[in-house]
Design a protein around this motif. Structure first.
Motif, PDB file in Angstrom:
ATOM      1  N   GLU A 178       0.788  -1.237   0.249  1.00  0.00           N
ATOM      2  CA  GLU A 178      -0.130   0.110  -0.087  1.00  0.00           C
ATOM      3  C   GLU A 178       0.672   1.390  -0.090  1.00  0.00           C
ATOM      4  O   GLU A 178       0.082   2.169  -0.055  1.00  0.00           O
ATOM      5  N   ASP A 260       1.747   6.117  -0.337  1.00  0.00           N
ATOM      6  CA  ASP A 260       0.748   5.976  -0.063  1.00  0.00           C
ATOM      7  C   ASP A 260      -0.471   7.103  -0.351  1.00  0.00           C
ATOM      8  O   ASP A 260      -0.298   7.593   0.516  1.00  0.00           O
ATOM      9  N   ARG A 262      -2.927   7.545   0.538  1.00  0.00           N
ATOM     10  CA  ARG A 262      -3.296   8.554   2.107  1.00  0.00           C
ATOM     11  C   ARG A 262      -2.322   9.433   2.859  1.00  0.00           C
ATOM     12  O   ARG A 262      -3.009  10.334   3.627  1.00  0.00           O
ATOM     13  N   ASP A 265      -3.960  12.134   1.291  1.00  0.00           N
ATOM     14  CA  ASP A 265      -5.213  12.731   0.955  1.00  0.00           C
ATOM     15  C   ASP A 265      -6.068  12.001   2.089  1.00  0.00           C
ATOM     16  O   ASP A 265      -6.198  10.642   2.253  1.00  0.00           O
ATOM     17  N   PRO A 266      -6.367  12.679   3.601  1.00  0.00           N
ATOM     18  CA  PRO A 266      -6.708  12.600   4.762  1.00  0.00           C
ATOM     19  C   PRO A 266      -8.125  12.335   4.843  1.00  0.00           C
ATOM     20  O   PRO A 266      -8.942  11.402   5.643  1.00  0.00           O
ATOM     21  N   LEU A 268      -9.068  10.200   2.380  1.00  0.00           N
ATOM     22  CA  LEU A 268      -9.336   8.143   2.365  1.00  0.00           C
ATOM     23  C   LEU A 268      -8.666   7.461   3.157  1.00  0.00           C
ATOM     24  O   LEU A 268      -8.064   8.048   4.163  1.00  0.00           O
ATOM     25  N   ASP A 269      -9.780   6.351   4.198  1.00  0.00           N
ATOM     26  CA  ASP A 269     -10.188   5.399   5.448  1.00  0.00           C
ATOM     27  C   ASP A 269      -9.155   6.401   6.197  1.00  0.00           C
ATOM     28  O   ASP A 269      -8.050   6.825   7.239  1.00  0.00           O
ATOM     29  N   PRO A 270     -10.023   7.421   6.461  1.00  0.00           N
ATOM     30  CA  PRO A 270     -10.033   8.888   7.388  1.00  0.00           C
ATOM     31  C   PRO A 270      -9.705   8.222   8.967  1.00  0.00           C
ATOM     32  O   PRO A 270     -10.312   7.317   9.991  1.00  0.00           O
ATOM     33  N   PRO A 338      -2.622   1.781   8.515  1.00  0.00           N
ATOM     34  CA  PRO A 338      -3.775   2.592   8.312  1.00  0.00           C
ATOM     35  C   PRO A 338      -4.747   1.880   9.259  1.00  0.00           C
ATOM     36  O   PRO A 338      -4.869   1.075   9.278  1.00  0.00           O
TER      37      PRO A 338
END
Length: 392
Positions: A178, A260, A262, A265-266, A268-270, A338
């Motif tokens: 990831e 990753d 993430r 971009d917060p 994504l799977d915040p 994650p």
């Protein structure tokens, strides 16, 4: 309020015989037909215990981290165990790390006389703890992914009495899958990149917040790159074996392994993590720097610890095979693990006695968060006491 004890520190050295085809660790830690291991044991002054909590990471030493010391200060006996690969995972073989952990548990029970051993898997130690426990309860491994004999099935690994999975990812391979940068077209030339897959390139037309279609494309490309490296590693190993010379292994470099989406971009799977940051600092800098996941590795080590399709250090698979009590702790501001990983492991776990808890606001290292460290420590202590695995 929990009593605070003065903590005594003891250096521990273990040695056990091993006769391997070749040595993949430098110096005294892996030659002369023996493996030498070093650990630190913390014991609260004047406080006996039937239980030893074992913290182990495949490649790091954990005695400087806050949780082991904090647990000892509450009255627990704690061992921070180093594998033969401590501080250098270049040639790490996960199956041999299992043997190292087994040596500590055997020593704890047969020499030190502890009745109970609890594995505490923090960060990369989580998958190690769960995978070891699975192999100790249900032994299956006789060879490494490269085909080298390593008979865990016949070694009589001693199971732990409980497992704690704290701020931990599913495996080193899952984490790399990831975070690896899919933009690299040529493994020998990291400047040859696909702009549309380079999240750090301002020319990339795909910018945060990323669309679901882009993330799907990105994840597929990450796996494709990993599997290309795996195919090359297997082919090169076969080539070396066919030569039938003294050359049995080959080190290599893996560029750009911390990308990753993430991190940028917060949405994504915040969780409560800090945007555009990670546990090692600025992710763009780390992505191309000298310190990164799988940056320096070998053919065998890639297959054993980094290949998603081959590694036995797979916490998700291991969780499906364990039966001892399991505590899973997610740190809600974790900037390394994650947020999906602890939940996935908990849901997959076959343990009839399992519990999932979140420490709200905690980062990966609990840095500057003494109150959250205390909360996590109290949670662990209470859970163990409820199962008569720690003195009240």
């Amino acid at each position: 309020m929990t009593e605070s004890f003065t903590v005594q520190t003891e250096w521990v050295h273990l040695q056990y015989d091993e006769h391997a085809a070749f040595t993949e660790t430098y110096g005294f830690s892996g030659n002369q037909g023996a493996v030498n291991l070093e650990a630190i044991r913390f014991r609260p002054e004047g406080q006996a215990s039937d239980t030893l909590m074992v913290f182990m990471h495949p490649a790091s030493t954990l005695q400087l981290l806050p949780v082991p010391r904090a647990m000892a200060a509450t009255g627990a006996h704690v061992l921070c165990a180093g594998s033969r690969y401590q501080r250098n995972d270049t040639a790490l073989i996960m199956e041999k790390v299992f043997l190292d952990l087994s040596a500590y548990i055997r020593h704890a029970k047969q020499v030190w006389g502890y009745r109970h051993v609890v594995l505490v898997g923090w960060s990369g130690g989580g998958a190690l703890a769960v995978s070891y426990q699975a192999e100790a309860e249900d032994p299956r491994i006789t060879h490494t992914p490269a085909g080298d004999a390593v008979d865990l099935k016949g070694k009589g690994l001693i199971p732990a009495d409980a497992v704690i999975y704290q701020a931990a990812h599913l495996s080193r391979a899952h984490l790399l899958a990831e975070t690896i940068d899919p933009s690299v077209n040529d493994e020998l030339n990291p400047d040859d990149r696909d702009v549309e897959l380079d999240i750090y390139d301002p020319r990339n037309p795909n910018q945060p917040p990323y669309s679901p279609a882009y993330i799907q494309r990105y994840r597929v490309a990450q796996l494709d790159r990993m599997r290309r490296i795996t195919a090359w590693a297997r082919a090169k190993l076969a080539e070396l074996q066919a030569r039938n010379t003294g050359e049995m292994e080959r080190p290599f470099l893996v560029h750009r392994t911390l990308a990753d989406p993430r991190f940028l971009d917060p949405t994504l799977d915040p969780n409560d993590r800090r945007p555009r940051w990670c546990y090692m600092g600025n992710p763009e800098t780390v992505n191309s720097g000298p310190v990164g996941l799988a940056r320096f590795t070998t053919l065998r080590s890639w297959l054993s610890q980094w290949s998603l399709d081959d590694s036995c250090g797979n916490g998700l698979e291991g969780a499906r095979r364990i039966r001892v009590p399991l505590l899973v702790i997610e740190n809600s501001a974790d900037d390394a693990v994650p947020t999906t990983h602890p939940k996935m492991l908990f849901e997959a776990a076959a343990s009839p006695d399992k519990l999932f808890r979140v420490v709200k606001g905690a980062t990966h290292y609990y840095a500057g968060q003494p109150e959250l460290l205390q909360e996590a420590t109290a949670l662990i202590r209470g859970w163990l006491q409820e199962r008569d695995l720690l003195e009240r």
